[in-house]
Design a protein around this motif. Structure first.
Motif, mmCIF file in Angstrom:
data_model
loop_
_atom_site.group_PDB
_atom_site.id
_atom_site.type_symbol
_atom_site.label_atom_id
_atom_site.label_comp_id
_atom_site.label_asym_id
_atom_site.label_seq_id
_atom_site.Cartn_x
_atom_site.Cartn_y
_atom_site.Cartn_z
ATOM 1 N N PHE A 10 -1.401 -20.274 -37.614
ATOM 2 C CA PHE A 10 -0.884 -20.165 -39.117
ATOM 3 C C PHE A 10 -0.721 -18.739 -39.231
ATOM 4 O O PHE A 10 -1.608 -17.874 -39.036
ATOM 5 N N GLY A 12 1.302 -17.647 -42.239
ATOM 6 C CA GLY A 12 0.893 -17.229 -43.807
ATOM 7 C C GLY A 12 2.099 -17.897 -44.566
ATOM 8 O O GLY A 12 2.951 -18.897 -43.896
ATOM 9 N N ILE A 13 1.819 -17.918 -45.844
ATOM 10 C CA ILE A 13 2.745 -18.898 -46.742
ATOM 11 C C ILE A 13 3.815 -17.754 -47.115
ATOM 12 O O ILE A 13 3.594 -16.754 -47.577
ATOM 13 N N TYR A 16 5.389 -19.542 -51.896
ATOM 14 C CA TYR A 16 4.237 -20.637 -52.518
ATOM 15 C C TYR A 16 5.003 -21.404 -53.432
ATOM 16 O O TYR A 16 4.879 -22.683 -53.215
ATOM 17 N N CYS A 19 7.079 -24.049 -51.576
ATOM 18 C CA CYS A 19 5.934 -24.756 -50.421
ATOM 19 C C CYS A 19 6.615 -24.692 -48.945
ATOM 20 O O CYS A 19 6.364 -25.396 -48.199
ATOM 21 N N SER A 21 5.866 -22.170 -45.396
ATOM 22 C CA SER A 21 5.048 -21.559 -44.718
ATOM 23 C C SER A 21 5.388 -21.354 -43.324
ATOM 24 O O SER A 21 6.579 -21.947 -42.893
ATOM 25 N N HIS A 34 5.370 -27.164 -46.131
ATOM 26 C CA HIS A 34 4.109 -27.689 -45.862
ATOM 27 C C HIS A 34 3.940 -28.851 -46.822
ATOM 28 O O HIS A 34 3.102 -29.776 -46.500
ATOM 29 N N ARG A 236 -3.749 -21.909 -52.338
ATOM 30 C CA ARG A 236 -3.170 -20.977 -51.094
ATOM 31 C C ARG A 236 -4.454 -21.093 -49.893
ATOM 32 O O ARG A 236 -4.321 -21.257 -48.807
ATOM 33 N N ILE A 239 -4.500 -24.606 -48.515
ATOM 34 C CA ILE A 239 -3.381 -24.909 -47.530
ATOM 35 C C ILE A 239 -3.866 -24.528 -46.492
ATOM 36 O O ILE A 239 -3.575 -24.730 -45.160
ATOM 37 N N GLN A 240 -4.402 -22.956 -46.218
ATOM 38 C CA GLN A 240 -4.410 -22.318 -45.057
ATOM 39 C C GLN A 240 -5.615 -22.700 -44.353
ATOM 40 O O GLN A 240 -5.582 -23.007 -42.900
#
Length: 278
Positions: A10, A12-13, A16, A19, A21, A34, A236, A239-240
């Motif tokens: 991963f 990063g976003i 946001y 959506c 990434s 995502h 955030r 999600i990560q």
């Protein structure tokens, strides 16, 4: 496709609100939606745990009818059904309460005899769905689930549940952000009122009196923006640190996602050659 998800890192976003990434697999960088990946992932989790979900207990349990009515009243397309808000709400509540035992047994959606939503199905441990979307979920379960066919009922219910779980951007956050810049500029202009040219063209709202009251209202809205920034930060992190690691372990992506929601944006060897020329 499976290797990309199973072995990705991963990054990063990237955006946001849209959506999007960034993930890396070997030497390639991919831009992924995502939300789209999460929807298919949560559907698969629902299939695997069918009839054996862990539960999220709601305390205090909210009234089913109030939640459904809230969503029905907010649905701009509902008037096209020809039903009133009250009759539409009653119809959906009747559908769900008449199947309360089945919903509890198969999906861990527990509705009490007096119409309280007591428990929800948990699809992924430590992942918290956005409960602001609960009214929408309950409303959609009425017309969007194929209640007449067992197989289609289970499938459509899990699709709606997956939609509820996706980490999309809360509507309140988008609304707050969409107005914050313009409102900030408006407030700054008000604070500098003595410096403004009296002949300058003003909007109709700027022509209204009680500037102090308006400024105070703006500050109140800024507080809402600050609160939603906390929500965004938590989303955030989730999600990560929860969603993507779980997808690495359990997700079996479909090829259609590669065509639509996973796009290669860079290949590191190609970038190195570009840098060598510079």
């Amino acid at each position: 496709m499976t290797e990309i998800i199973k072995e990705h890192i991963f990054v990063g976003i990237a955006d946001y609100e849209r959506c999007l990434s960034l993930i890396q697999h070997e030497t390639k960088l991919y831009l992924v939606n995502h939300a789209a990946l999460a929807e298919e992932f949560f559907y698969q989790l629902g299939l695997r745990q069918f009839g054996n979900f862990h539960r999220i207990k709601l305390d205090p349990p909210p009234p089913l009818r109030e939640l459904v009515k809230l969503a029905v009243a907010a649905d701009e397309h509902f008037p096209e059904s020809g039903m009133s808000v009250e009759s539409g709400t009653d119809a959906i509540v009747q559908i769900l309460t008449s199947r309360a035992e089945m919903l509890d047994e198969y999906f861990s959606l527990k509705i009490s005899g007096d119409g309280l939503v007591q428990e929800l199905p948990m699809l992924l441990r430590d992942y918290k769905p956005d409960l602001d979307k609960l009214p929408l979920l309950l409303m959609r379960l009425g017309p969007q689930v194929e209640w007449g066919s067992e197989k289609e009922c289970f499938d459509s219910f899990l699709r709606e549940l997956a939609f509820f779980y996706i980490p999309d951007v809360p509507a309140q956050l988008l609304l707050a952000k969409s107005h914050s810049s313009s409102e900030l500029a408006s407030t700054e202009n008000q604070d500098k009122g003595m410096e403004l040219d009296d002949t300058a063209e003003l909007s109709s709202s700027d022509k209204q009196p009680h500037k102090a009251a308006e400024s105070q209202a703006m500050k109140s809205k800024y507080k809402d923006v600050e609160e939603w920034s906390v929500v965004e930060k938590a989303s955030r992190w989730q999600i990560q640190h929860i969603l993507f690691p779980a997808m690495r372990k359990y997700f079996v992506p479909q090829k259609a996602l590669l065509d639509r929601d996973i796009v290669q944006v860079a290949n590191l060897p190609d970038l190195y050659r570009v840098f060598e020329r510079c």
